[in-house]
Design a protein around this motif. Structure first.
Motif, PDB file in Angstrom:
ATOM      1  N   GLY A 162     -74.594  40.188 -45.820  1.00  0.00           N
ATOM      2  CA  GLY A 162     -74.312  39.982 -44.406  1.00  0.00           C
ATOM      3  C   GLY A 162     -74.874  38.676 -43.875  1.00  0.00           C
ATOM      4  N   LYS A 163     -75.251  37.761 -44.793  1.00  0.00           N
ATOM      5  CA  LYS A 163     -75.758  36.454 -44.387  1.00  0.00           C
ATOM      6  C   LYS A 163     -75.100  35.370 -45.243  1.00  0.00           C
ATOM      7  CE  LYS A 163     -80.383  37.879 -42.823  1.00  0.00           C
ATOM      8  NZ  LYS A 163     -81.843  37.680 -43.021  1.00  0.00           N
ATOM      9  N   VAL A 164     -74.501  34.390 -44.575  1.00  0.00           N
ATOM     10  CA  VAL A 164     -73.906  33.253 -45.266  1.00  0.00           C
ATOM     11  C   VAL A 164     -74.515  31.991 -44.674  1.00  0.00           C
ATOM     12  CG1 VAL A 164     -71.780  34.552 -45.651  1.00  0.00           C
ATOM     13  CG2 VAL A 164     -71.941  33.016 -43.682  1.00  0.00           C
ATOM     14  N   GLY A 165     -74.461  30.872 -45.423  1.00  0.00           N
ATOM     15  CA  GLY A 165     -75.105  29.668 -44.931  1.00  0.00           C
ATOM     16  C   GLY A 165     -74.294  28.417 -45.167  1.00  0.00           C
ATOM     17  N   THR A 166     -74.658  27.364 -44.441  1.00  0.00           N
ATOM     18  CA  THR A 166     -74.047  26.054 -44.630  1.00  0.00           C
ATOM     19  C   THR A 166     -75.044  24.981 -44.251  1.00  0.00           C
ATOM     20  OG1 THR A 166     -72.178  24.601 -44.045  1.00  0.00           O
ATOM     21  CG2 THR A 166     -73.015  26.044 -42.308  1.00  0.00           C
ATOM     22  N   PHE A 167     -75.016  23.879 -44.996  1.00  0.00           N
ATOM     23  CA  PHE A 167     -75.806  22.705 -44.612  1.00  0.00           C
ATOM     24  C   PHE A 167     -74.994  21.460 -44.918  1.00  0.00           C
ATOM     25  CE2 PHE A 167     -77.192  23.489 -49.036  1.00  0.00           C
ATOM     26  CZ  PHE A 167     -77.114  22.222 -49.604  1.00  0.00           C
ATOM     27  N   GLY A 168     -75.281  20.383 -44.187  1.00  0.00           N
ATOM     28  CA  GLY A 168     -74.504  19.162 -44.342  1.00  0.00           C
ATOM     29  C   GLY A 168     -75.336  17.983 -44.789  1.00  0.00           C
ATOM     30  N   GLY A 169     -74.655  16.856 -45.051  1.00  0.00           N
ATOM     31  CA  GLY A 169     -75.335  15.640 -45.448  1.00  0.00           C
ATOM     32  C   GLY A 169     -75.930  14.913 -44.249  1.00  0.00           C
ATOM     33  N   GLU A 170     -75.095  14.620 -43.268  1.00  0.00           N
ATOM     34  CA  GLU A 170     -75.543  14.021 -42.022  1.00  0.00           C
ATOM     35  C   GLU A 170     -74.724  14.617 -40.885  1.00  0.00           C
ATOM     36  OE1 GLU A 170     -75.994   9.818 -41.678  1.00  0.00           O
ATOM     37  OE2 GLU A 170     -76.520   9.552 -43.787  1.00  0.00           O
ATOM     38  N   ILE A 172     -72.477  13.966 -38.764  1.00  0.00           N
ATOM     39  CA  ILE A 172     -71.362  13.107 -38.381  1.00  0.00           C
ATOM     40  C   ILE A 172     -70.079  13.940 -38.478  1.00  0.00           C
ATOM     41  CG2 ILE A 172     -72.469  10.947 -39.044  1.00  0.00           C
ATOM     42  CD1 ILE A 172     -70.967  11.078 -41.706  1.00  0.00           C
ATOM     43  N   PRO A 173     -69.054  13.579 -37.699  1.00  0.00           N
ATOM     44  CA  PRO A 173     -67.839  14.410 -37.652  1.00  0.00           C
ATOM     45  C   PRO A 173     -67.209  14.763 -38.992  1.00  0.00           C
ATOM     46  CG  PRO A 173     -67.814  12.854 -35.844  1.00  0.00           C
ATOM     47  CD  PRO A 173     -69.007  12.485 -36.687  1.00  0.00           C
ATOM     48  N   PRO A 174     -67.101  13.816 -39.976  1.00  0.00           N
ATOM     49  CA  PRO A 174     -66.480  14.208 -41.249  1.00  0.00           C
ATOM     50  C   PRO A 174     -67.253  15.286 -42.001  1.00  0.00           C
ATOM     51  CG  PRO A 174     -66.481  11.819 -41.017  1.00  0.00           C
ATOM     52  CD  PRO A 174     -67.376  12.356 -39.937  1.00  0.00           C
ATOM     53  N   VAL A 175     -68.513  15.524 -41.602  1.00  0.00           N
ATOM     54  CA  VAL A 175     -69.335  16.574 -42.214  1.00  0.00           C
ATOM     55  C   VAL A 175     -69.343  17.838 -41.353  1.00  0.00           C
ATOM     56  CG1 VAL A 175     -71.681  17.243 -42.884  1.00  0.00           C
ATOM     57  CG2 VAL A 175     -70.819  14.970 -43.466  1.00  0.00           C
ATOM     58  N   THR A 176     -69.646  17.675 -40.079  1.00  0.00           N
ATOM     59  CA  THR A 176     -69.764  18.848 -39.209  1.00  0.00           C
ATOM     60  C   THR A 176     -68.437  19.565 -39.018  1.00  0.00           C
ATOM     61  OG1 THR A 176     -69.550  17.441 -37.226  1.00  0.00           O
ATOM     62  CG2 THR A 176     -71.783  17.943 -38.002  1.00  0.00           C
ATOM     63  N   SER A 353     -63.547  23.233 -32.991  1.00  0.00           N
ATOM     64  CA  SER A 353     -64.381  22.166 -33.519  1.00  0.00           C
ATOM     65  C   SER A 353     -64.108  20.854 -32.794  1.00  0.00           C
ATOM     66  CB  SER A 353     -64.130  21.963 -35.015  1.00  0.00           C
ATOM     67  OG  SER A 353     -64.777  20.781 -35.468  1.00  0.00           O
ATOM     68  N   PRO A 354     -65.141  20.230 -32.215  1.00  0.00           N
ATOM     69  CA  PRO A 354     -64.933  18.943 -31.529  1.00  0.00           C
ATOM     70  C   PRO A 354     -64.702  17.791 -32.498  1.00  0.00           C
ATOM     71  CG  PRO A 354     -67.273  19.487 -31.568  1.00  0.00           C
ATOM     72  CD  PRO A 354     -66.549  20.685 -32.124  1.00  0.00           C
ATOM     73  N   SER A 355     -64.900  18.035 -33.783  1.00  0.00           N
ATOM     74  CA  SER A 355     -64.754  16.975 -34.787  1.00  0.00           C
ATOM     75  C   SER A 355     -63.353  16.879 -35.354  1.00  0.00           C
ATOM     76  CB  SER A 355     -65.755  17.203 -35.930  1.00  0.00           C
ATOM     77  OG  SER A 355     -67.088  17.128 -35.459  1.00  0.00           O
ATOM     78  N   GLN A 356     -62.441  17.733 -34.911  1.00  0.00           N
ATOM     79  CA  GLN A 356     -61.077  17.694 -35.434  1.00  0.00           C
ATOM     80  C   GLN A 356     -60.393  16.381 -35.048  1.00  0.00           C
ATOM     81  OE1 GLN A 356     -58.921  21.807 -35.341  1.00  0.00           O
ATOM     82  NE2 GLN A 356     -60.245  21.763 -33.547  1.00  0.00           N
ATOM     83  N   PRO A 357     -59.777  15.691 -36.014  1.00  0.00           N
ATOM     84  CA  PRO A 357     -59.077  14.444 -35.691  1.00  0.00           C
ATOM     85  C   PRO A 357     -57.828  14.732 -34.872  1.00  0.00           C
ATOM     86  CG  PRO A 357     -58.676  15.054 -37.974  1.00  0.00           C
ATOM     87  CD  PRO A 357     -59.708  16.007 -37.452  1.00  0.00           C
ATOM     88  N   LYS A 358     -57.521  13.819 -33.991  1.00  0.00           N
ATOM     89  CA  LYS A 358     -56.334  13.969 -33.153  1.00  0.00           C
ATOM     90  C   LYS A 358     -55.120  13.411 -33.888  1.00  0.00           C
ATOM     91  CE  LYS A 358     -58.698  13.874 -28.687  1.00  0.00           C
ATOM     92  NZ  LYS A 358     -60.030  14.100 -29.278  1.00  0.00           N
ATOM     93  N   ALA A 359     -54.038  14.166 -33.864  1.00  0.00           N
ATOM     94  CA  ALA A 359     -52.818  13.757 -34.549  1.00  0.00           C
ATOM     95  C   ALA A 359     -52.124  12.639 -33.782  1.00  0.00           C
ATOM     96  CB  ALA A 359     -51.869  14.945 -34.693  1.00  0.00           C
ATOM     97  N   GLY A 360     -51.549  11.718 -34.557  1.00  0.00           N
ATOM     98  CA  GLY A 360     -50.705  10.696 -33.970  1.00  0.00           C
ATOM     99  C   GLY A 360     -51.452   9.547 -33.315  1.00  0.00           C
TER     100      GLY A 360
END
Length: 360
Positions: A162-170, A172-176, A353-360
């Protein structure tokens, strides 16, 4: 806590065909069968971590190699960056040696790419993990929040603790963006199945927090974080942190337990096959194909302009096969993942997610 089972849906193909289409001017594939074509000098500036980082550097360079296999008249080369201070000098050096196309890898290089491209308007630039920043800069971005959402759902469904985890490098949007999608997928699982699986290391609503290695190369730091997760009974880890994420594989391997890892960027069972036994799946962005297609079109005299955004709908992102874990994932969970993909594409599931790239 036993393996959880989600809602039932009709079975369809798990991942859509991997045919890239673009927002903006699309890269076009070559149909040269004689391995010939127009000449082009295509160069790449890699981020820190090296060409064998098992992640975005390696996958991007593979795109140039694939382009050369299809058109032997494309001259390819790369230069690695040891630190962020190398970005601008490396980009200028590639221009000065006569590169007609310069591809920079990694969102951290965006400012340097914009500056150097502005100084050299007659050279064509492209950047992996950043939007276009000028008329001669082609942006290649990937909405990995979408398949990471599926991965989060899968992790929650397969967790026994019942516990999962995640960690990132920095942070920044391409990670978060990976971490956001993963977190949201777990919450969706909880909503659909009346469960309460916890996420350690990230909360999409608290973008200033989270757990990071602050390095894309420090495997020891990745291992230390993963070990701390395991001590907290986390049994599913998603570590989008470049080569540092390999530390999670080492920690799981040494623990001798049942924990699993969900890789990122590339199919981990191919790029980091030494840890395949401990991988559930991978959240992939198809950088190799995007770079290849861009380069082949550039060799024909028409380098793409504007932006490309890879999505589940156009096959630019997705979940990798389960490989060694294929028989471990229940059929109804696989069906849930299929339905989630359809619902994301149809807009029935909206990611925040606020890090999603905008299309177009």
């Amino acid at each position: 806590m036993s393996v959880r089972r989600g809602f039932q849906v009709a079975s369809i193909g798990l991942i859509a065909g991997l045919v890239l289409s673009a927002c903006g001017e699309p890269p076009a594939e070559s149909d040269n069968e004689d391995k010939g074509g127009d000449a082009l000098k295509a160069c790449m500036v890699l981020d820190v971590g090296g060409v064998d980082d098992k992640s975005f550097n390696e996958a991007s360079w593979a795109g140039l190699q694939e382009a050369k296999k299809e058109n032997s008249n494309i001259d390819i080369s790369y230069v690695s960056s040891s630190s962020q201070t190398d970005y601008e000098p490396n980009l200028n050096a590639e221009v000065n040696k006569g590169c007609e196309v310069v591809i920079s890898v990694g969102g951290l290089m965006a400012d340097a790419t914009k500056k150097v491209a502005g100084q050299h308007p007659d050279t064509h630039f492209a950047e992996v993990d950043a939007p276009s920043s000028g008329k001669n800069v082609y942006g290649m971005q990937f909405n990995t929040a979408q398949p990471a959402f599926q991965a989060g759902y899968l992790a929650a469904a397969m967790s026994k603790t019942g516990k999962v985890g995640t960690f990132g490098g920095e942070a920044i949007p391409p990670v978060t963006i990976f971490m956001d999608g993963y977190y949201e997928g777990v919450q969706y699982f909880n909503e659909q199945n009346d469960e309460n699986v916890k996420v350690i290391g990230w909360n999409v609503d608290k973008q200033k927090g989270g757990t990071f290695t602050n390095s894309f190369t420090d495997k020891g730091k990745g291992k230390s974080i993963a070990q701390s997760f395991l001590k907290q009974d986390v049994d599913m880890i998603h570590p989008p942190s470049g080569g540092a994420g390999l530390g999670a594989g080492a920690a799981i391997q040494e623990s001798g337990g049942d924990a699993k890892m969900i890789w990122y960027d590339t199919d981990g069972c191919v790029s980091a096959k030494e840890y395949c036994d401990f991988m559930l799946t991978s959240v992939t962005k198809h950088m190799t194909k995007a770079v290849k297609d861009y380069t082949l079109k550039a060799a024909k005299g028409s380098p793409p302009t504007g932006d490309y955004v890879g999505t589940l709908e156009n096959g630019g992102v997705g979940l990798a096969p389960f490989h060694e874990s294929e028989d471990d994932v229940p059929d109804d969970v696989k069906s849930d993942l299929e339905q989630i993909e359809k619902d994301i594409i149809a807009g029935k599931i909206e990611l925040k997610s606020p890090s999603q790239p905008k299309a177009g």
